[in-house]
Design an enzyme around this catalytic site. Structure first.
Site, mmCIF file in Angstrom:
data_model
loop_
_atom_site.group_PDB
_atom_site.id
_atom_site.type_symbol
_atom_site.label_atom_id
_atom_site.label_comp_id
_atom_site.label_asym_id
_atom_site.label_seq_id
_atom_site.Cartn_x
_atom_site.Cartn_y
_atom_site.Cartn_z
ATOM 1 N N LEU A 1 2.790 -5.309 0.499
ATOM 2 C CA LEU A 1 2.816 -3.966 -0.098
ATOM 3 C C LEU A 1 4.169 -3.298 0.126
ATOM 4 C CD1 LEU A 1 -0.774 -2.657 0.747
ATOM 5 C CD2 LEU A 1 0.007 -4.272 -0.976
ATOM 6 N N PHE B 1 3.666 1.583 6.532
ATOM 7 C CA PHE B 1 2.854 0.429 6.145
ATOM 8 C C PHE B 1 3.072 -0.722 7.131
ATOM 9 C CE2 PHE B 1 0.879 0.768 1.781
ATOM 10 C CZ PHE B 1 0.960 2.147 1.709
ATOM 11 N N GLY B 2 3.674 -0.419 8.277
ATOM 12 C CA GLY B 2 4.000 -1.462 9.247
ATOM 13 C C GLY B 2 2.850 -1.763 10.190
ATOM 14 N N SER C 1 -1.445 -6.596 10.083
ATOM 15 C CA SER C 1 -2.246 -6.268 8.904
ATOM 16 C C SER C 1 -3.553 -7.039 8.825
ATOM 17 C CB SER C 1 -1.427 -6.514 7.640
ATOM 18 O OG SER C 1 -1.144 -7.888 7.536
ATOM 19 N N HIS D 1 -11.201 -0.731 6.765
ATOM 20 C CA HIS D 1 -11.792 -1.219 8.010
ATOM 21 C C HIS D 1 -12.019 -0.110 9.042
ATOM 22 C CE1 HIS D 1 -11.845 -5.052 6.215
ATOM 23 N NE2 HIS D 1 -10.563 -4.930 5.902
ATOM 24 N N TYR E 1 -8.737 -4.223 14.556
ATOM 25 C CA TYR E 1 -7.836 -3.692 13.523
ATOM 26 C C TYR E 1 -8.359 -2.350 13.001
ATOM 27 C CZ TYR E 1 -5.661 -3.650 8.841
ATOM 28 O OH TYR E 1 -4.990 -3.303 7.689
ATOM 29 N N SER F 1 -8.780 -3.190 -1.087
ATOM 30 C CA SER F 1 -8.189 -4.526 -1.179
ATOM 31 C C SER F 1 -7.025 -4.455 -2.157
ATOM 32 C CB SER F 1 -9.240 -5.525 -1.670
ATOM 33 O OG SER F 1 -10.378 -5.456 -0.835
ATOM 34 N N ARG G 1 -16.843 -8.342 -3.736
ATOM 35 C CA ARG G 1 -16.549 -7.085 -3.036
ATOM 36 C C ARG G 1 -15.361 -6.367 -3.666
ATOM 37 N NH1 ARG G 1 -12.965 -7.043 1.086
ATOM 38 N NH2 ARG G 1 -12.800 -5.121 2.292
#
Ligand code: 15L
Length: 273
Positions: free
Chosen positions: A15, A71-72, A75, A113, A136, A165, A174
């Site tokens: 991403l 976004f780090g 993942s 999550h 996570y 997702s 899903r």
């Protein structure tokens, strides 16, 4: 976009790589950072290789920045020690450094999550209690808590995107509910850096899929208007998996495979008693 200088973390990831290309033309300066190598900087882009678990690195990264697109971090699900160092302690360092440096806004890649143990038949909004499904996921809940704290105490704004997702295309049942296209993901980030006031907003990151488990009523001020839909892939997904196992947690919970108790590889250490 109301911010001139933007730091992008996780810039070498899937991403992050998409975001680098999209953000660079819209800001005066983009500082892209990752622990992995990056290449081909735009004319106004600075590439900095750094470990997010390191406080002194965080201080250098945020220097001169108006906003951060975070976004780090790790993942995927992994052992708690690694999650703790990078996604929990590392994120706290980044927030503290951002606050001390006068950063105005953070866009945080949270995740499905954080609420993964809700059933796929339930529809939840941003006020539903969190139900993390993994180490996570716990770190994503921590990140959202940190965002709330730094808004309440210091007025540092955050948009936490509970990304479903985000992949090139949906590939399982899903995903018909959780898929977020790259373009729609970029739109959420752009809107998050454009609207004048966000406080701490939690927004669900899904495309315009006709089936959904999320209600974005508390993020209406972001003005997100998804353009893509997993429906375009519905027939091929259903044909590939015509008789799904309804008892499998992958088909029961919003977090899918992350809710499996044995998702992590088995430990190789001998039990000690
Ligand atoms: C995530 O948060 C992960 O980073 C990504 O790899 C996917 O597993 C996604 O969630 C998902 O659950 O589809």
């Amino acid at each position: 976009m109301i911010y001139k200088n933007v730091l992008l973390t996780g810039a070498a990831g899937l991403l992050g790589t998409v975001l680098r290309r999209r953000l660079a033309p819209q800001v005066a300066k983009l500082r892209s950072t990752d622990i992995a190598d990056m290449a081909d900087p735009a004319a106004n882009e600075e590439l900095v290789k750094a470990d997010l678990g390191d406080l002194s690195a965080a201080q250098k990264l945020v220097d001169g920045m108006d906003a951060i697109v975070h976004f780090g971090g790790l993942s995927k699900e992994t052992d708690f020690g690694s999650i703790c160092r990078v996604n929990i302690a590392g994120f706290q360092s980044l927030y503290e450094a951002a606050h001390l440096a006068g950063v105005k806004r953070i866009v945080f890649a949270s995740s499905v999550h954080a609420i993964g143990f809700y059933d796929q038949t339930e529809v939840i909004d941003a006020h539903a209690p969190t139900r993390p499904d993994s180490n996570y996921g716990i770190a994503k809940v921590f990140g959202e808590g940190l965002a709330q704290l730094y808004w309440d105490k210091f007025g540092l704004e955050t948009v936490s995107i509970r990304i479903g997702s985000c992949e090139a295309k949906p590939s399982n049942r899903r995903h018909l509910l959780s898929w977020l296209s790259f373009d729609d993901m970029c739109q959420i980030v752009e809107r998050s850096l454009t609207v004048p006031r966000v406080k701490h907003t939690i927004i669900y990151g899904a495309s315009r899929n006709s089936a959904t488990f999320w209600d974005n009523r508390y993020a209406a001020h972001i003005g997100y208007r998804p353009q893509d839909s997993a429906d375009d892939y519905r027939n091929e997904i259903l044909a590939a998996d015509p008789l799904p196992d309804r008892e499998d947690v992958v088909n029961r919970f919003q977090g899918g495979i992350f809710t499996r108790w044995n998702m992590l590889p088995q430990s190789t250490e001998e039990p000690t008693g």
